[in-house]
Design a protein around this motif. Structure first.
Motif, PDB file in Angstrom:
ATOM      1  N   ASN A  73      33.590  42.916  36.306  1.00 34.06           N
ATOM      2  CA  ASN A  73      33.876  41.649  36.981  1.00 34.06           C
ATOM      3  C   ASN A  73      35.340  41.492  37.360  1.00 34.06           C
ATOM      4  O   ASN A  73      35.851  40.386  37.434  1.00 34.06           O
ATOM      5  CB  ASN A  73      33.444  40.473  36.096  1.00 34.06           C
ATOM      6  CG  ASN A  73      32.639  39.445  36.872  1.00 34.06           C
ATOM      7  OD1 ASN A  73      32.684  39.415  38.089  1.00 34.06           O
ATOM      8  ND2 ASN A  73      31.914  38.603  36.168  1.00 34.06           N
ATOM      9  N   TYR A 131      39.324  34.777  32.019  1.00 33.61           N
ATOM     10  CA  TYR A 131      40.276  35.603  32.757  1.00 33.61           C
ATOM     11  C   TYR A 131      41.578  34.828  32.960  1.00 33.61           C
ATOM     12  O   TYR A 131      41.567  33.619  33.152  1.00 33.61           O
ATOM     13  CB  TYR A 131      39.725  35.944  34.145  1.00 33.61           C
ATOM     14  CG  TYR A 131      38.303  36.452  34.192  1.00 33.61           C
ATOM     15  CD1 TYR A 131      37.226  35.581  34.054  1.00 33.61           C
ATOM     16  CD2 TYR A 131      38.034  37.805  34.404  1.00 33.61           C
ATOM     17  CE1 TYR A 131      35.922  36.043  34.099  1.00 33.61           C
ATOM     18  CE2 TYR A 131      36.722  38.268  34.466  1.00 33.61           C
ATOM     19  CZ  TYR A 131      35.677  37.375  34.303  1.00 33.61           C
ATOM     20  OH  TYR A 131      34.377  37.848  34.361  1.00 33.61           O
ATOM     21  N   ALA A 170      40.006  31.579  34.732  1.00 34.02           N
ATOM     22  CA  ALA A 170      38.644  31.571  35.258  1.00 34.02           C
ATOM     23  C   ALA A 170      37.677  31.939  34.150  1.00 34.02           C
ATOM     24  O   ALA A 170      38.076  32.527  33.134  1.00 34.02           O
ATOM     25  CB  ALA A 170      38.507  32.546  36.431  1.00 34.02           C
ATOM     26  N   SER A 171      36.415  31.597  34.351  1.00 35.45           N
ATOM     27  CA  SER A 171      35.395  32.006  33.395  1.00 35.45           C
ATOM     28  C   SER A 171      34.141  32.418  34.156  1.00 35.45           C
ATOM     29  O   SER A 171      33.929  32.026  35.304  1.00 35.45           O
ATOM     30  CB  SER A 171      35.076  30.882  32.405  1.00 35.45           C
ATOM     31  OG  SER A 171      34.344  29.843  33.034  1.00 35.45           O
ATOM     32  N   SER A 172      33.331  33.237  33.492  1.00 35.71           N
ATOM     33  CA  SER A 172      32.031  33.611  34.047  1.00 35.71           C
ATOM     34  C   SER A 172      31.061  33.819  32.894  1.00 35.71           C
ATOM     35  O   SER A 172      31.475  33.905  31.728  1.00 35.71           O
ATOM     36  CB  SER A 172      32.126  34.872  34.910  1.00 35.71           C
ATOM     37  OG  SER A 172      32.403  36.018  34.117  1.00 35.71           O
ATOM     38  N   ALA A 195      31.407  39.338  31.558  1.00 34.07           N
ATOM     39  CA  ALA A 195      32.212  40.189  32.434  1.00 34.07           C
ATOM     40  C   ALA A 195      31.502  41.472  32.804  1.00 34.07           C
ATOM     41  O   ALA A 195      32.076  42.333  33.440  1.00 34.07           O
ATOM     42  CB  ALA A 195      33.544  40.501  31.769  1.00 34.07           C
ATOM     43  N   GLN A 242      32.687  33.779  39.128  1.00 31.67           N
ATOM     44  CA  GLN A 242      33.837  33.299  38.370  1.00 31.67           C
ATOM     45  C   GLN A 242      34.181  31.884  38.816  1.00 31.67           C
ATOM     46  O   GLN A 242      34.283  31.612  40.005  1.00 31.67           O
ATOM     47  CB  GLN A 242      35.038  34.223  38.572  1.00 31.67           C
ATOM     48  CG  GLN A 242      34.861  35.578  37.913  1.00 31.67           C
ATOM     49  CD  GLN A 242      36.092  36.448  37.993  1.00 31.67           C
ATOM     50  OE1 GLN A 242      37.220  35.959  37.966  1.00 31.67           O
ATOM     51  NE2 GLN A 242      35.887  37.751  38.086  1.00 31.67           N
TER      52      GLN A 242
END
Lengths: 115, 115
Positions: A101, B33, B92-94, B97, B104
């Motif tokens: 990612n 992130y 950022a986040s998701s 990864a 994101q």
């Protein structure tokens, strides 16, 4: 390493008209993803549209569509019926298919929609 | 609070100071992130955490020290920074990864000025 180039630092368009933002990339990967992100003046970046490299069909999301030319390594964004709320920085981004990612961004294009 | 939040929104610090940036996500994600957005360079990925483990350090100088105590919180500890470290720092986040389909989601950023 991948590189993403946006050759238009700034663009403007009249409200209700169509504008195309350019993006080229360089990679030796065969499996990857391409993205357009929008960053309005309030700064919160949001995803506009995504394209998988293995798909030949160009992605569309309402007024936003892409022209993905894999052989030319080109990934342009077309905004139809531009609205004042489309005023923002637009970033093209690349992600390898197995890269955890990790996004590689272009330098951005500042788009101004004029009333 | 919803989405991804960052505090403080603005920070001015001297080169000898120690400060920390905080990011919190309320989306139930497992990956977080840190990105650096400088005026004259493309957005750069700094660190990636997946399930609290650091999975990527993009050759970031040791004066930047990340910490991820849990999946909802991410810190960036700063010490003895240089004026060229002045930038907008985005979190950022998701979901995780490991899946490129996981979008994101970005926070609004912390504008850091190093004097």
């Amino acid at each position: 390493a991948q590189t993403v180039t946006q050759s238009q630092p700034e663009m403007s368009v009249q409200e209700a008209e169509t504008v195309t933002l350019s993006c080229t990339y360089d990679t030796s990967e065969s499996n990857y993803y391409l993205f357009w992100y929008k960053q309005p003046p309030s700064r919160q970046m949001i995803l506009v549209i995504r394209q998988e490299a293995y798909k030949q069909q160009n992605a569309t999301e309402n007024r936003f569509s892409v022209n993905f030319q894999k052989a030319a390594k080109s990934f342009s964004l077309k905004i139809s019926d531009s609205q004042l709320g489309d005023t923002a920085m637009y970033f093209c981004a690349f992600m390898k298919g197995n890269a955890g990612n990790m996004l590689t961004f272009g330098g951005g294009t500042r788009l101004m929609v004029k009333p | 609070e919803t989405g991804v939040t960052q505090t403080p929104r603005h920070l001015v610090m001297g080169m000898t100071n120690k400060k920390s940036l905080k990011c919190e996500q309320h989306l139930g994600h497992n990956a977080m992130y840190w990105y650096k957005q400088s005026a004259k360079k493309p957005l750069e990925l700094m660190f990636v955490y997946n399930f609290k483990e650091q999975t990527e350090n993009n050759s970031v100088p040791s004066r930047f020290s990340p910490e991820c105590p849990n999946s909802s919180h991410l810190f960036l500890h700063l010490h003895t920074l240089q004026p060229e470290d002045s930038a907008l720092y985005l979190c950022a986040s998701s979901q995780d990864a490991g899946d490129p389909y996981n979008e994101q989601f970005f926070g609004p950023g912390t504008r850091l000025t190093v004097l």
